[in-house]
Motif scaffolding. Structure first.
Motif, PDB file in Angstrom:
ATOM      1  N   ALA A  91     -31.471-102.332  79.984  1.00  0.00           N
ATOM      2  CA  ALA A  91     -31.474-102.252  81.449  1.00  0.00           C
ATOM      3  C   ALA A  91     -30.221-101.578  81.998  1.00  0.00           C
ATOM      4  O   ALA A  91     -29.643-102.029  82.984  1.00  0.00           O
ATOM      5  N   CYS A  92     -29.806-100.479  81.351  1.00  0.00           N
ATOM      6  CA  CYS A  92     -28.565 -99.819  81.768  1.00  0.00           C
ATOM      7  C   CYS A  92     -28.767 -98.332  82.019  1.00  0.00           C
ATOM      8  O   CYS A  92     -27.823 -97.540  81.951  1.00  0.00           O
ATOM      9  N   TYR A  93     -29.985 -97.949  82.327  1.00  0.00           N
ATOM     10  CA  TYR A  93     -30.292 -96.538  82.560  1.00  0.00           C
ATOM     11  C   TYR A  93     -29.512 -95.988  83.753  1.00  0.00           C
ATOM     12  O   TYR A  93     -29.229 -96.682  84.725  1.00  0.00           O
ATOM     13  N   SER A  94     -29.181 -94.685  83.702  1.00  0.00           N
ATOM     14  CA  SER A  94     -28.588 -93.972  84.830  1.00  0.00           C
ATOM     15  C   SER A  94     -29.049 -92.518  84.787  1.00  0.00           C
ATOM     16  O   SER A  94     -29.113 -91.912  83.714  1.00  0.00           O
ATOM     17  N   ASP A  95     -29.354 -91.965  85.954  1.00  0.00           N
ATOM     18  CA  ASP A  95     -29.701 -90.543  86.043  1.00  0.00           C
ATOM     19  C   ASP A  95     -28.486 -89.649  85.799  1.00  0.00           C
ATOM     20  O   ASP A  95     -28.643 -88.486  85.395  1.00  0.00           O
ATOM     21  N   ILE A  96     -27.312 -90.142  86.086  1.00  0.00           N
ATOM     22  CA  ILE A  96     -26.113 -89.301  86.175  1.00  0.00           C
ATOM     23  C   ILE A  96     -25.826 -88.542  84.876  1.00  0.00           C
ATOM     24  O   ILE A  96     -25.669 -87.311  84.905  1.00  0.00           O
ATOM     25  N   PRO A  97     -25.715 -89.198  83.719  1.00  0.00           N
ATOM     26  CA  PRO A  97     -25.409 -88.427  82.506  1.00  0.00           C
ATOM     27  C   PRO A  97     -26.530 -87.470  82.115  1.00  0.00           C
ATOM     28  O   PRO A  97     -26.271 -86.364  81.619  1.00  0.00           O
ATOM     29  N   HIS A  98     -27.770 -87.869  82.339  1.00  0.00           N
ATOM     30  CA  HIS A  98     -28.901 -87.020  81.945  1.00  0.00           C
ATOM     31  C   HIS A  98     -28.962 -85.743  82.777  1.00  0.00           C
ATOM     32  O   HIS A  98     -29.267 -84.666  82.255  1.00  0.00           O
ATOM     33  N   LEU A  99     -28.673 -85.856  84.062  1.00  0.00           N
ATOM     34  CA  LEU A  99     -28.787 -84.687  84.930  1.00  0.00           C
ATOM     35  C   LEU A  99     -27.566 -83.774  84.858  1.00  0.00           C
ATOM     36  O   LEU A  99     -27.605 -82.663  85.389  1.00  0.00           O
ATOM     37  N   VAL A 160     -16.504 -89.975  86.139  1.00  0.00           N
ATOM     38  CA  VAL A 160     -16.017 -89.298  87.347  1.00  0.00           C
ATOM     39  C   VAL A 160     -16.892 -89.669  88.546  1.00  0.00           C
ATOM     40  O   VAL A 160     -16.384 -90.000  89.629  1.00  0.00           O
ATOM     41  N   ASN A 161     -18.193 -89.621  88.356  1.00  0.00           N
ATOM     42  CA  ASN A 161     -19.089 -90.017  89.437  1.00  0.00           C
ATOM     43  C   ASN A 161     -18.898 -91.478  89.815  1.00  0.00           C
ATOM     44  O   ASN A 161     -18.937 -91.825  91.006  1.00  0.00           O
ATOM     45  N   ALA A 162     -18.703 -92.333  88.821  1.00  0.00           N
ATOM     46  CA  ALA A 162     -18.478 -93.752  89.110  1.00  0.00           C
ATOM     47  C   ALA A 162     -17.231 -93.935  89.966  1.00  0.00           C
ATOM     48  O   ALA A 162     -17.214 -94.748  90.899  1.00  0.00           O
ATOM     49  N   GLY A 163     -16.166 -93.173  89.652  1.00  0.00           N
ATOM     50  CA  GLY A 163     -14.961 -93.248  90.459  1.00  0.00           C
ATOM     51  C   GLY A 163     -15.205 -92.820  91.897  1.00  0.00           C
ATOM     52  O   GLY A 163     -14.732 -93.455  92.851  1.00  0.00           O
ATOM     53  N   MET A 164     -15.955 -91.748  92.080  1.00  0.00           N
ATOM     54  CA  MET A 164     -16.273 -91.280  93.432  1.00  0.00           C
ATOM     55  C   MET A 164     -17.190 -92.262  94.155  1.00  0.00           C
ATOM     56  O   MET A 164     -17.038 -92.515  95.361  1.00  0.00           O
ATOM     57  N   LEU A 165     -18.132 -92.858  93.432  1.00  0.00           N
ATOM     58  CA  LEU A 165     -19.022 -93.844  94.042  1.00  0.00           C
ATOM     59  C   LEU A 165     -18.288 -95.138  94.356  1.00  0.00           C
ATOM     60  O   LEU A 165     -18.666 -95.866  95.288  1.00  0.00           O
ATOM     61  N   LEU A 166     -17.230 -95.433  93.597  1.00  0.00           N
ATOM     62  CA  LEU A 166     -16.398 -96.601  93.912  1.00  0.00           C
ATOM     63  C   LEU A 166     -15.725 -96.423  95.274  1.00  0.00           C
ATOM     64  O   LEU A 166     -15.628 -97.372  96.063  1.00  0.00           O
ATOM     65  N   VAL A 167     -15.263 -95.213  95.549  1.00  0.00           N
ATOM     66  CA  VAL A 167     -14.697 -94.925  96.875  1.00  0.00           C
ATOM     67  C   VAL A 167     -15.754 -95.152  97.953  1.00  0.00           C
ATOM     68  O   VAL A 167     -15.475 -95.735  99.007  1.00  0.00           O
TER      69      VAL A 167
END
Length: 517
Positions: A91-99, A160-167
């Motif tokens: 249950a840890c899927y993410s679109d981010i690395p795949h795209l 990197v996206n996680a850091g930006m989404l944390l903001v």
């Protein structure tokens, strides 16, 4: 006891203004035992100390976001790269690395302008996201080093996206806390929402949610043009924030504030065109991909239409389901408009914003797990009660686990996971949970004395120009009188008996009570 009619625009001292949830919410009282019990009678609740509500909410939100990242560790280590089934079973899927690779960022292709080879995109051709989200993705790719293996680069891209989404998460927490300045602690609902933490890094929705939350905060500060600009930018990142303008239209119609609504619409349209027009003119095929893909997409995961299609074996054509969904949305928005204009007291902006967006989610032909992020800040402002919020969140967590278990079942080849009928129950849980929260919000609108926000005498803290405004157009006005939400207790010196409610009509200065003598 002297009754003072509260001016909604009066700036009270912080100690008087902030409403601690442990003084009104039984679940918050019970939960506070973990950290020492409810707030004391003489406790300072303002912003004078370092541990003010805003800082606490932001730190809790950051902590929960970090826990959500930890939940993705099995996929970060291997699940995204080795064996497609592992990312579903954990249950840890993410679109981010795949795209990162699948939409050409790894190859330095420019979104919307460069066509993505079909062997990479699976036939998509162009990036299927709105322009501002595409820019967010592109900026993250610029910050991702291009050395090393593709697996390493995808891992870094997700970080990197996680850091930006944390903001973005911090922005959402701040804006939610400051939209209703008397109730900053309500933003803890956002910070502690389990579905928020679980879905925050699945996709890029938090960017649009942050812009929309900022727009709502600016509207609450009587800045309709600036609010419209933020809502327009949010709509350039995701479609749903534009629906906030629908809610504002209904409210401004009742309050006779269409000029303010026009300013917001003008700001939103201007911001949207500034972002979209250059790309549309220079790269029409790429720019229009989001809209054509949305129209051509068939019935998909999470929707009521999927249950209907699979249970009845009815192969619903994409155009047909588009028409059905659009008709339902318009019908239900019409019902919300009638509710707004007939309610005994004008609904609050947050209440109507939640209902308008929830209707779209419930009737849409697809429901991705991260769509819950659209509703979390709206739910916290619309119905700030832990019991109802947690009931809804439990339903969303059930759906989150259900969809990944169903995908594990359908892709694993070993019959481990949730079969189709079980997945339909998970969808039903999501639908029922959302409908439950909608029903509670509608009840608060019809019976405003049950609205938690209004029980301290407030009108619409998120309403901006609507807060305390007199009604200009009410359906059935002769048949019902606007009524105050909370009974204010009077005494003989005020011309009222003890326990007798003194009614307040917002926008009207009530005449003083007649002297009993």
């Amino acid at each position: 006891m002297t009754i003072v009619r509260e001016d909604p625009h009066h700036e009270a001292s912080e100690a008087e203004a902030v409403v601690p949830p442990t003084r009104e919410d039984p679940v918050a009282v019970a939960g506070s035992e973990v950290i020492g019990g409810p707030l004391g009678r003489f406790a300072a609740v303002g912003r004078r100390g370092w541990w003010n509500p805003l800082r606490v909410v932001v730190l809790v939100a950051i902590g929960m976001f970090a826990l959500g990242m930890v939940q993705k560790v099995p996929c970060y280590d291997s699940g995204w790269f080795f064996g497609a089934n592992a990312q579903y079973s954990h249950a840890c899927y993410s679109d981010i690395p795949h795209l990162y690779h699948g939409r050409g960022f790894a190859d330095d292709l420019v979104p919307y302008f460069d066509r993505i080879p079909d062997t990479v995109s699976g036939g998509m051709g162009y990036l299927e996201y709105p322009v501002l989200t595409g820019l967010f993705m592109e900026v993250a790719s610029w910050l991702t080093p291009h050395g090393g293996t593709i697996q390493h680069r995808e891992q870094v891209y997700w970080l990197v996206n996680a850091g930006m989404l944390l903001v973005c998460t911090a922005v959402i927490a701040v804006c939610t806390a400051r939209t209703n300045r008397r109730r900053p602690w309500d933003a803890l609902l956002v910070a502690l929402a389990p579905a928020f933490a679980l879905t925050a890094t699945i996709n890029w929705d938090l960017f649009a949610v942050a812009l929309a939350a900022a727009g709502m905060m600016l509207w609450s500060r009587n800045r309709p043009l600036a609010a419209g600009v933020l809502i327009g930018l949010a709509t350039a990142a995701k479609l749903y924030p534009g629906f906030l303008l629908v809610a504002l239209f209904f409210l401004c119609l009742r309050a006779g504030k269409l000029k303010a609504w026009g300013a917001a619409v003008g700001g939103a349209a201007g911001a949207w065109f500034v972002v979209n027009l250059p790309v549309a003119l220079l790269a029409w095929d790429g720019w229009s991909k989001f809209y054509t893909f949305s129209q051509e997409r068939g019935v998909d995961y999470g929707s009521i239409w999927l249950i209907i299609s699979q249970q009845t074996k009815w192969n619903i054509e994409p155009q047909a389901v588009n028409h059905y969904a659009e008709a339902l949305v318009l019908l239900l928005w019409g019902a919300i408009a009638a509710l707004t204009l007939y309610a005994p007291r004008r609904p609050r902006f947050a209440q109507l914003a939640f209902l308008v967006v929830a209707v779209f989610i419930l009737t849409n032909k697809v429901y991705s797990p991260q769509y819950v992020l659209w509703l979390v800040p709206l739910a916290a402002l619309a119905r700030p009660r832990w019991r109802d919020f947690l009931i809804w969140q439990a339903a969303e967590v059930m759906y989150f686990l259900g969809i990944w278990s169903y995908l594990a079942y359908t892709t694993g080849g070993n019959s481990k996971g949730l079969p189709q009928d079980g997945y339909h129950l998970a969808i039903a849980a999501h639908l029922i949970g959302t409908l439950y929260l909608c029903a509670v919000v509608v009840r608060d609108i019809l019976f405003p004395e049950r609205d938690p926000v209004r029980q301290d005498g407030s009108d619409d803290p998120s309403g901006g120009v609507l807060d305390g405004a007199e009604d200009a157009f009410v359906l059935g006005r002769p048949s019902h009188q606007p009524r105050h939400a909370a009974p204010l207790q009077g005494g003989p010196e005020d011309g009222y008996g003890y326990g007798e409610a003194r009614p307040v009509q917002w926008g009207v200065d009530p005449a003083p009570p007649a002297s009993p003598h």
